[in-house]
Each structure stands twice: as structure tokens, then as C-alpha cells.
Design an enzyme around this catalytic site. Structure first.
Site, PDB file in Angstrom:
ATOM      1  NE  ARG A 179     -10.764  -9.536   2.970  1.00  8.71           N
ATOM      2  CZ  ARG A 179     -10.111 -10.154   1.984  1.00  8.71           C
ATOM      3  NH1 ARG A 179      -8.901  -9.747   1.650  1.00  8.71           N
ATOM      4  NH2 ARG A 179     -10.641 -11.161   1.330  1.00  8.71           N
ATOM      5  CB  SER A 192      -6.817  -9.230   6.318  1.00  7.76           C
ATOM      6  OG  SER A 192      -6.987 -10.041   5.168  1.00  7.76           O
ATOM      7  CG  HIS A 214      -2.651 -15.665  -3.943  1.00  7.60           C
ATOM      8  ND1 HIS A 214      -3.113 -14.819  -2.955  1.00  7.60           N
ATOM      9  CD2 HIS A 214      -2.894 -16.925  -3.488  1.00  7.60           C
ATOM     10  CE1 HIS A 214      -3.610 -15.546  -1.951  1.00  7.60           C
ATOM     11  NE2 HIS A 214      -3.480 -16.817  -2.253  1.00  7.60           N
ATOM     12  CB  ILE A 264      -0.418 -10.656  -7.985  1.00 10.13           C
ATOM     13  CG1 ILE A 264      -1.308  -9.418  -7.746  1.00 10.13           C
ATOM     14  CG2 ILE A 264      -1.076 -11.883  -7.363  1.00 10.13           C
ATOM     15  CD1 ILE A 264      -2.643  -9.457  -8.466  1.00 10.13           C
ATOM     16  CB  THR A 293      -0.974   0.037   1.204  1.00  5.02           C
ATOM     17  OG1 THR A 293      -0.237  -0.136   2.406  1.00  5.02           O
ATOM     18  CG2 THR A 293      -2.050  -1.032   1.098  1.00  5.02           C
ATOM     19  CB  CYS A 345      -2.929 -19.950 -23.051  1.00  4.93           C
ATOM     20  SG  CYS A 345      -4.259 -20.954 -23.780  1.00  4.93           S
TER      21      CYS A 345
HETATM   22  P1  NAD Z   1      -5.952  -7.772   2.614  1.00  9.34           P
HETATM   23  O1  NAD Z   1      -6.383  -6.613   1.808  1.00  9.34           O
HETATM   24  O2  NAD Z   1      -6.979  -8.765   3.015  1.00  9.34           O
HETATM   25  O3  NAD Z   1      -5.255  -7.282   3.970  1.00  9.34           O
HETATM   26  C1  NAD Z   1      -4.257  -6.314   3.998  1.00  9.34           C
HETATM   27  C2  NAD Z   1      -3.974  -6.000   5.460  1.00  9.34           C
HETATM   28  O4  NAD Z   1      -2.856  -5.136   5.495  1.00  9.34           O
HETATM   29  C3  NAD Z   1      -5.130  -5.319   6.176  1.00  9.34           C
HETATM   30  O5  NAD Z   1      -5.380  -5.968   7.414  1.00  9.34           O
HETATM   31  C4  NAD Z   1      -4.618  -3.878   6.407  1.00  9.34           C
HETATM   32  O6  NAD Z   1      -5.039  -3.344   7.633  1.00  9.34           O
HETATM   33  C5  NAD Z   1      -3.127  -4.093   6.405  1.00  9.34           C
HETATM   34  N1  NAD Z   1      -2.349  -2.952   5.922  1.00  9.34           N
HETATM   35  C6  NAD Z   1      -2.598  -2.168   4.836  1.00  9.34           C
HETATM   36  N2  NAD Z   1      -1.610  -1.294   4.652  1.00  9.34           N
HETATM   37  C7  NAD Z   1      -0.731  -1.511   5.666  1.00  9.34           C
HETATM   38  C8  NAD Z   1       0.498  -0.915   6.034  1.00  9.34           C
HETATM   39  N3  NAD Z   1       1.038   0.096   5.323  1.00  9.34           N
HETATM   40  N4  NAD Z   1       1.142  -1.373   7.138  1.00  9.34           N
HETATM   41  C9  NAD Z   1       0.610  -2.390   7.879  1.00  9.34           C
HETATM   42  N5  NAD Z   1      -0.536  -3.000   7.572  1.00  9.34           N
HETATM   43  C10 NAD Z   1      -1.189  -2.570   6.479  1.00  9.34           C
HETATM   44  O7  NAD Z   1      -4.752  -8.478   1.824  1.00  9.34           O
HETATM   45  P2  NAD Z   1      -4.144  -9.956   1.957  1.00  9.34           P
HETATM   46  O8  NAD Z   1      -4.192 -10.422   3.363  1.00  9.34           O
HETATM   47  O9  NAD Z   1      -2.857  -9.954   1.226  1.00  9.34           O
HETATM   48  O10 NAD Z   1      -5.142 -10.912   1.154  1.00  9.34           O
HETATM   49  C11 NAD Z   1      -5.923 -10.543   0.076  1.00  9.34           C
HETATM   50  C12 NAD Z   1      -5.444 -10.876  -1.318  1.00  9.34           C
HETATM   51  O11 NAD Z   1      -5.047  -9.642  -1.848  1.00  9.34           O
HETATM   52  C13 NAD Z   1      -4.258 -11.698  -1.598  1.00  9.34           C
HETATM   53  O12 NAD Z   1      -4.662 -12.862  -2.193  1.00  9.34           O
HETATM   54  C14 NAD Z   1      -3.481 -10.926  -2.690  1.00  9.34           C
HETATM   55  O13 NAD Z   1      -3.270 -11.749  -3.794  1.00  9.34           O
HETATM   56  C15 NAD Z   1      -4.378  -9.838  -3.079  1.00  9.34           C
HETATM   57  N6  NAD Z   1      -3.887  -8.498  -3.436  1.00  9.34           N
HETATM   58  C16 NAD Z   1      -2.591  -8.277  -3.763  1.00  9.34           C
HETATM   59  C17 NAD Z   1      -2.165  -6.993  -4.073  1.00  9.34           C
HETATM   60  C18 NAD Z   1      -0.738  -6.784  -4.463  1.00  9.34           C
HETATM   61  O14 NAD Z   1      -0.154  -7.638  -5.105  1.00  9.34           O
HETATM   62  N7  NAD Z   1      -0.129  -5.675  -4.057  1.00  9.34           N
HETATM   63  C19 NAD Z   1      -3.064  -5.916  -3.991  1.00  9.34           C
HETATM   64  C20 NAD Z   1      -4.405  -6.181  -3.655  1.00  9.34           C
HETATM   65  C21 NAD Z   1      -4.807  -7.489  -3.367  1.00  9.34           C
END
Ligand code: NAD
Length: 248
Positions: free
Chosen positions: A36, A198, A123, A105, A28, A131
């Protein structure tokens, strides 16, 4: 907070085998929204639009999927690794990292400089397209160019099969090799660091549990509480960029 960071640092320095398990929160701070958090992907899209079964079922679903994934790919392509990605590289340089099991990803562990053989992308990766029929792999940019030129749901040159980013959608089988490697590393580590996830997406969320049940110490670093905080040996609540760097 400082005491917790010192404790984590001490455990890392004594650990023989450290596994990092990473979630979308890691990226992020590189400008890629997680799923989420407020403003995250689920605020803008319906999760059902990402179901693998829907992708297979109709041309209109595939077109919608490609529209969403194209929008998400642009910031991913431009993103740069942040301090937390660099801290994980530093762990490897210090000889402290067995592997990073990532749910992400976005390819940022590679861009940051972790070695290929230490990155397990559970993932898949958004940087390639494959494909679904003959498994031919394409560079993502090549296929995005076709989308830009008007192909709404591109097909394979070789066999006409459906093309899809090389990521794992909800309902899609997990990659065997990545799952097996992740399990092997999880069962042989003695410190497991679950960061910025999460911990609600399964089967990925099973790895911290597996590590803990197998006798490893479990450290969770996340902005918000997770369902596994109660079983963790240490929970550090905070932004990953500011927490990870100091203790590495
Ligand atoms: P999630 O969105 O479920 O959880 C992310 C967690 O990180 C949340 O609890 C949030 O509070 C916390 N968070 C956000 N920014 C933060 C920071 N700067 N410092 C500390 N905590 C922080 O994501 P997840 O658990 O990875 O699972 C969801 C799915 O999201 C995965 O399967 C993944 O493939 C996919 N995804 C990946 C990307 C990416 O590649 N960057 C982006 C979006 C979703």
C-alpha cells in the site's frame, strides 16, 4: 521519540511473553515493496488479479497470476534481512521472543536466523510451490525454471493439478495450523508488538485486537497511522529499521 523507545524497551524487559506481529513494511528496507505504500504492489497491479477464485476459474487468469508472481519473486529471492529482522532475532537470543507471527511471504525471518518453531507464516511462503489438488510441494526455483522455459501456468507432475506458490491469496482459506498457533501465542502473551503493518488485512489484523482484549499491552510501530492506534498502549511512528534496533 526517545521517550517512546525507552518506554517500549522497559515494557519488553519486564514482559514474560512477547509476540511480534510483522507486516510487509518490515521488508521494504530489504528492497521488497509493500502493498500500500506509494510505489507498492497495488500501484502496479490490480488486486483482483490476485483473487483465489480467479486463479481457479480460468487458464488465462492462472497465466496472468504466474506472470505477476514471477516478477515479484525475483527481488524476494535476492533480498537480504535488514536491521529490523536482525533486531527480532536479537529478541529471541535475549530469550524475549515467544514467536513472530508474520504476514510476510519472503522467508526473511528464516534467513535472518529466527528459529523455525518461533516463526508463524500466516500467509504462507513464496519460497515453495504447492499443488492445489494433491498438495505436493516443490522448490520454487524448480518451478520458476519451467516458467522460464515457457510453461505459462505450470501443472503438477503427479496429478496434473494447478500449481501455485505456497502463499495465501485473497479469498483462499487460511492455513489451520498457523492460525491456531498464532491464536494460542496471542492469547498467552502479555506484550504484543505490531510492526510495519497497515493492519487492514483480515483475518490477520484480528490478532493485535485479540491480544489487547485479552489484557496484553499493545505497541504499534509503523510509518503511518493505523486504525488501531487509538487502542494501542504505545504508538511509535517511524521507520522500522531505525526504531526497532535501538529499543531491542
Ligand atoms: P501493507 O502494505 O498493507 O502495509 C505496510 C505498512 O508498513 C504501511 O502502513 C507502511 O506505511 C508501513 N511501512 C512501509 N515501510 C516501512 C518501514 N520501513 N518502516 C515502518 N513502516 C513501514 O502490508 P501488510 O499490513 O503486511 O498487509 C498486506 C499483505 O502484504 C500481507 O498479507 C502480506 O502477505 C503481503 N505482502 C508481503 C510482502 C513480503 O513478504 N515482504 C510484500 C508485499 C505484500
Amino acid at each position: 521519540m526517545k521517550e517512546r523507545i525507552d518506554q517500549a524497551a522497559e515494557w519488553i524487559s519486564h514482559a514474560k511473553a512477547v509476540v511480534v506481529f510483522a507486516g510487509a513494511g518490515l521488508s521494504t528496507e530489504s528492497g521488497i515493496p509493500d502493498f500500500r505504500s506509494p510505489g507498492g504492489v497495488w500501484d502496479r497491479y490490480n488486486p483482483e488479479d490476485f483473487y483465489f477464485q480467479n486463479f481457479l476459474a480460468s487458464e488465462s487468469s492462472r497465466e496472468k497470476y504466474w506472470q505477476m508472481t514471477t516478477e515479484m519473486y525475483e527481488p524476494m529471492k535476492e533480498a537480504r534481512p535488514n536491521a529490523a529482522h536482525q533486531a527480532i532475532v536479537e529478541l529471541e537470543v535475549l530469550g524475549k521472543l515467544d514467536c513472530v507471527i508474520t504476514q510476510n511471504i519472503d522467508g526473511l525471518h528464516h534467513k535472518a536466523g529466527n528459529s523455525e518453531e518461533r516463526i508463524i507464516e500466516l500467509h504462507g511462503t513464496a519460497l515453495y510451490v504447492s499443488c492445489l489438488s494433491c498438495k505436493k510441494r516443490y522448490d520454487r526455483d524448480e518451478i520458476q525454471e519451467r516458467v522460464r522455459q515457457g510453461q505459462k501456468a505450470p501443472r503438477c507432475d503427479s496429478c496434473g493439478g494447478f500449481l501455485k506458490p505456497a502463499t495465501i491469496s485473497f479469498g483462499q482459506p487460511m492455513p489451520d495450523t498457523a492460525m491456531r498457533r498464532a491464536q494460542d501465542f496471542t492469547l498467552s502473551c502479555n506484550l504484543f508488538l505490531a510492526i510495519a503493518s497497515s493492519l487492514v488485512v483480515w483475518p490477520a489484523a484480528g490478532f493485535p485486537l485479540m491480544a489487547k482484549r485479552n489484557g496484553a499491552r499493545l505497541i504499534i510501530i509503523n510509518r503511518e497511522p493505523t486504525d488501531f492506534d487509538d487502542i494501542a498502549d504505545l504508538v511509535v511512528r517511524g521507520d522500522i529499521g531505525t526504531v526497532l534496533e535501538p529499543f531491542v
